[in-house]
Write a protein that holds these residues in place. Structure first.
Motif, PDB file in Angstrom:
ATOM      1  N   LYS A 132     -21.851 -41.415  19.439  1.00 40.19           N
ATOM      2  CA  LYS A 132     -21.906 -42.917  18.713  1.00 40.19           C
ATOM      3  C   LYS A 132     -22.934 -43.232  17.992  1.00 40.19           C
ATOM      4  O   LYS A 132     -22.711 -44.186  17.140  1.00 40.19           O
ATOM      5  CB  LYS A 132     -21.462 -43.639  20.274  1.00 40.19           C
ATOM      6  CG  LYS A 132     -20.686 -45.423  19.159  1.00 40.19           C
ATOM      7  CD  LYS A 132     -20.441 -45.445  20.191  1.00 40.19           C
ATOM      8  CE  LYS A 132     -19.451 -47.546  20.243  1.00 40.19           C
ATOM      9  NZ  LYS A 132     -19.835 -48.621  20.370  1.00 40.19           N
ATOM     10  N   LEU A 133     -24.486 -43.099  18.297  1.00 37.85           N
ATOM     11  CA  LEU A 133     -25.431 -43.999  18.294  1.00 37.85           C
ATOM     12  C   LEU A 133     -25.634 -43.163  16.706  1.00 37.85           C
ATOM     13  O   LEU A 133     -26.109 -43.908  15.801  1.00 37.85           O
ATOM     14  CB  LEU A 133     -27.205 -43.526  19.105  1.00 37.85           C
ATOM     15  CG  LEU A 133     -26.824 -45.046  20.102  1.00 37.85           C
ATOM     16  CD1 LEU A 133     -27.655 -44.653  20.939  1.00 37.85           C
ATOM     17  CD2 LEU A 133     -26.404 -45.935  19.447  1.00 37.85           C
ATOM     18  N   GLY A 134     -25.334 -41.834  16.423  1.00 40.50           N
ATOM     19  CA  GLY A 134     -25.717 -40.465  14.991  1.00 40.50           C
ATOM     20  C   GLY A 134     -26.825 -40.538  15.804  1.00 40.50           C
ATOM     21  O   GLY A 134     -27.577 -40.278  16.556  1.00 40.50           O
ATOM     22  N   PRO A 135     -27.200 -39.086  14.298  1.00 39.18           N
ATOM     23  CA  PRO A 135     -28.196 -37.777  14.757  1.00 39.18           C
ATOM     24  C   PRO A 135     -29.435 -38.663  14.549  1.00 39.18           C
ATOM     25  O   PRO A 135     -30.094 -38.078  14.901  1.00 39.18           O
ATOM     26  CB  PRO A 135     -27.356 -37.114  14.112  1.00 39.18           C
ATOM     27  CG  PRO A 135     -26.334 -37.717  12.730  1.00 39.18           C
ATOM     28  CD  PRO A 135     -25.671 -38.731  13.595  1.00 39.18           C
ATOM     29  N   ALA A 136     -29.121 -39.864  13.848  1.00 37.88           N
ATOM     30  CA  ALA A 136     -30.726 -40.295  13.341  1.00 37.88           C
ATOM     31  C   ALA A 136     -31.407 -40.878  14.476  1.00 37.88           C
ATOM     32  O   ALA A 136     -32.419 -41.506  14.418  1.00 37.88           O
ATOM     33  CB  ALA A 136     -30.385 -41.415  12.032  1.00 37.88           C
ATOM     34  N   ARG A 137     -30.739 -41.784  15.663  1.00 36.75           N
ATOM     35  CA  ARG A 137     -30.748 -42.228  16.545  1.00 36.75           C
ATOM     36  C   ARG A 137     -30.574 -41.213  17.650  1.00 36.75           C
ATOM     37  O   ARG A 137     -31.010 -42.251  18.824  1.00 36.75           O
ATOM     38  CB  ARG A 137     -30.211 -43.637  16.686  1.00 36.75           C
ATOM     39  CG  ARG A 137     -30.076 -44.587  15.691  1.00 36.75           C
ATOM     40  CD  ARG A 137     -29.560 -45.618  15.745  1.00 36.75           C
ATOM     41  NE  ARG A 137     -29.564 -46.570  16.773  1.00 36.75           N
ATOM     42  CZ  ARG A 137     -29.339 -47.646  17.686  1.00 36.75           C
ATOM     43  NH1 ARG A 137     -28.090 -48.361  16.555  1.00 36.75           N
ATOM     44  NH2 ARG A 137     -29.198 -48.152  18.228  1.00 36.75           N
ATOM     45  N   CYS A 138     -29.741 -40.363  18.190  1.00 39.85           N
ATOM     46  CA  CYS A 138     -29.360 -39.689  19.335  1.00 39.85           C
ATOM     47  C   CYS A 138     -28.593 -38.309  18.414  1.00 39.85           C
ATOM     48  O   CYS A 138     -27.862 -38.880  17.834  1.00 39.85           O
ATOM     49  CB  CYS A 138     -29.544 -40.581  20.032  1.00 39.85           C
ATOM     50  SG  CYS A 138     -28.875 -39.871  22.167  1.00 39.85           S
TER      51      CYS A 138
ATOM     52  N   ALA B 153     -19.303 -35.271  35.992  1.00 42.77           N
ATOM     53  CA  ALA B 153     -18.705 -34.714  35.003  1.00 42.77           C
ATOM     54  C   ALA B 153     -18.551 -36.496  34.403  1.00 42.77           C
ATOM     55  O   ALA B 153     -18.449 -36.687  32.944  1.00 42.77           O
ATOM     56  CB  ALA B 153     -17.527 -33.783  35.233  1.00 42.77           C
ATOM     57  N   ALA B 154     -18.019 -37.019  34.814  1.00 42.34           N
ATOM     58  CA  ALA B 154     -17.775 -38.315  34.409  1.00 42.34           C
ATOM     59  C   ALA B 154     -19.184 -39.138  33.589  1.00 42.34           C
ATOM     60  O   ALA B 154     -18.473 -39.529  32.799  1.00 42.34           O
ATOM     61  CB  ALA B 154     -16.486 -39.013  35.262  1.00 42.34           C
ATOM     62  N   VAL B 155     -20.107 -39.365  34.420  1.00 48.76           N
ATOM     63  CA  VAL B 155     -21.612 -40.263  34.193  1.00 48.76           C
ATOM     64  C   VAL B 155     -21.857 -39.472  32.833  1.00 48.76           C
ATOM     65  O   VAL B 155     -22.076 -39.835  31.260  1.00 48.76           O
ATOM     66  CB  VAL B 155     -22.255 -39.899  35.303  1.00 48.76           C
ATOM     67  CG1 VAL B 155     -23.510 -40.199  34.681  1.00 48.76           C
ATOM     68  CG2 VAL B 155     -22.290 -40.735  36.229  1.00 48.76           C
ATOM     69  N   GLN B 156     -22.125 -37.549  32.965  1.00 49.22           N
ATOM     70  CA  GLN B 156     -22.422 -36.731  31.852  1.00 49.22           C
ATOM     71  C   GLN B 156     -21.393 -37.005  30.669  1.00 49.22           C
ATOM     72  O   GLN B 156     -22.176 -37.720  29.830  1.00 49.22           O
ATOM     73  CB  GLN B 156     -23.013 -35.679  31.953  1.00 49.22           C
ATOM     74  CG  GLN B 156     -23.147 -35.046  30.970  1.00 49.22           C
ATOM     75  CD  GLN B 156     -23.229 -33.535  31.576  1.00 49.22           C
ATOM     76  OE1 GLN B 156     -22.287 -32.527  31.097  1.00 49.22           O
ATOM     77  NE2 GLN B 156     -24.153 -32.421  31.616  1.00 49.22           N
ATOM     78  N   GLY B 157     -21.054 -37.352  30.503  1.00 48.23           N
ATOM     79  CA  GLY B 157     -19.569 -37.436  29.539  1.00 48.23           C
ATOM     80  C   GLY B 157     -19.603 -38.670  28.578  1.00 48.23           C
ATOM     81  O   GLY B 157     -19.729 -39.242  27.451  1.00 48.23           O
ATOM     82  N   GLU B 158     -19.642 -39.823  29.454  1.00 52.67           N
ATOM     83  CA  GLU B 158     -20.178 -41.325  28.691  1.00 52.67           C
ATOM     84  C   GLU B 158     -21.490 -41.275  28.663  1.00 52.67           C
ATOM     85  O   GLU B 158     -22.131 -41.841  27.287  1.00 52.67           O
ATOM     86  CB  GLU B 158     -19.838 -42.164  30.019  1.00 52.67           C
ATOM     87  CG  GLU B 158     -20.112 -44.015  29.882  1.00 52.67           C
ATOM     88  CD  GLU B 158     -19.369 -44.870  30.963  1.00 52.67           C
ATOM     89  OE1 GLU B 158     -19.616 -45.967  30.139  1.00 52.67           O
ATOM     90  OE2 GLU B 158     -19.008 -44.442  31.605  1.00 52.67           O
ATOM     91  N   GLN B 159     -22.532 -40.552  29.272  1.00 51.98           N
ATOM     92  CA  GLN B 159     -24.057 -40.499  28.533  1.00 51.98           C
ATOM     93  C   GLN B 159     -24.081 -40.126  27.175  1.00 51.98           C
ATOM     94  O   GLN B 159     -24.375 -40.447  26.144  1.00 51.98           O
ATOM     95  CB  GLN B 159     -24.682 -39.929  29.906  1.00 51.98           C
ATOM     96  CG  GLN B 159     -25.079 -40.940  30.976  1.00 51.98           C
ATOM     97  CD  GLN B 159     -26.031 -40.452  31.191  1.00 51.98           C
ATOM     98  OE1 GLN B 159     -26.471 -39.384  31.654  1.00 51.98           O
ATOM     99  NE2 GLN B 159     -26.475 -41.033  32.398  1.00 51.98           N
ATOM    100  N   LEU B 160     -22.829 -38.842  27.169  1.00 48.32           N
ATOM    101  CA  LEU B 160     -23.030 -38.151  25.860  1.00 48.32           C
ATOM    102  C   LEU B 160     -22.393 -39.031  24.598  1.00 48.32           C
ATOM    103  O   LEU B 160     -22.673 -38.415  23.674  1.00 48.32           O
ATOM    104  CB  LEU B 160     -22.302 -36.975  25.782  1.00 48.32           C
ATOM    105  CG  LEU B 160     -23.528 -35.796  26.536  1.00 48.32           C
ATOM    106  CD1 LEU B 160     -22.757 -34.314  27.076  1.00 48.32           C
ATOM    107  CD2 LEU B 160     -25.078 -35.479  26.542  1.00 48.32           C
TER     108      LEU B 160
END
Length: 299
Positions: free
Chosen positions: A79-85, A67-74
């Protein structure tokens, strides 16, 4: 005469479009994205090969840190924004005390130009959370021909739509012919919008790569070795077997009492009436003694 000539041009154009090339994009898979597609009037793709990439990576966990790893990745993706991720889908199952193996997944759309850099950052986050990368796959698909076909279809239907609109605005011809021209114009516009959407979807597939992340939590003792796992869980297996035996005895105890009382009652009834059980008769006969009730004394 001018009207008839115009209608002949329209008929020839409709025939040419109907018998033209079929777009190869009909068999393409559509993305389930949260953001709208690129604008329908986007210019055609630049000449050259158009490659759509799809990435797949899996992480193995032996600690409850999924949960911690997935939460940090998402969080990094958002944070990068929909244009990049862009997060398309994510699942997270919280393992219970008896769950030793749990699988989760996240599907992202990432900027194709930064795909390698982003996957490395995701790897760093997972390794910091105690995971190890167990699988990585990259699939490339050449969609150049599909892009060319889609762009050609858009241009052909756009030209036909403009011709039909010019004929309708001229007002020349009979009422029935104008109605037919309007119907052809509406049908052509529907096909034009579909062709534009197909072209936009293909352009997005090239610009945004699909990344599928798998999370596998496994804290079974002994890891992946069946022998080691059996030895490590021998105590648990024995406890489970003893618990099953106790459950059986507790469940069978009332029935054992009922069976004992029934047997006791039958024996007393047999003694009062002088009955002999079949095996008792055979035993007496084998000893040379006549059973009671058969004319013997029983001695």
């Amino acid at each position: 005469m001018r009207w008839r000539a115009g209608m002949m041009v329209v008929a020839l154009a409709l025939t040419a479009c109907g018998g033209g090339r079929q777009m190869a994009s009909d068999s393409m898979q559509a993305f389930d994205v949260e953001e709208p597609l690129a604008e329908a009037s986007a210019p055609p793709a630049a000449p050259g090969a158009q490659i759509a990439y799809a990435y797949s990576v899996s992480y193995a966990f032996d600690r409850r840190t999924v949960a911690a790893v997935q939460g940090e990745q998402l969080a990094l993706c958002r944070k990068l924004g929909p244009a990049r991720c862009l997060v398309v889908r994510s699942t997270l199952n919280t393992p219970g005390p008896d769950d030793h193996i749990v699988s989760d997944e996240a599907v992202l759309l990432i900027d194709a130009r930064q795909a390698e850099a982003l996957t490395r950052r995701f790897d760093t986050i997972a390794e910091a959370g105690g995971a190890r990368r167990s699988r990585r796959e990259v699939v490339a698909e050449d969609v150049t021909k599909q892009m060319i076909d889609a762009d050609a279809s858009v241009r052909a239907k756009q030209a036909l739509s403009e011709r039909l609109l010019a004929i309708i605005r001229s007002g020349n011809g009979k009422v029935g012919e104008l109605v037919e021209a309007e119907r052809a114009y509406a049908t052509t516009n529907e096909e034009l919008e579909a062709a534009r959407a197909t072209r936009a979807a293909l352009a997005q597939r090239v610009a945004m790569s699909r990344l599928t992340i798998g999370y596998v939590f496994n804290d079974m003792p002994g890891g992946s070795s069946p022998v080691a796992a059996s030895i490590a869980t021998a105590g648990e297996t024995l406890s489970t077997s003893v618990a099953a035996l106790v459950t059986f005895l507790v469940a069978a105890f009332p029935w054992a009492i009922v069976a004992g009382l029934l047997l006791f009652g039958l024996r007393r009834l047999a003694r009062r009436r002088g009955w002999r059980w079949p095996w008792r008769r055979h035993a007496l006969a084998g000893n040379g003694r006549a059973p009671l009730g058969d004319g013997g004394t029983g001695r």
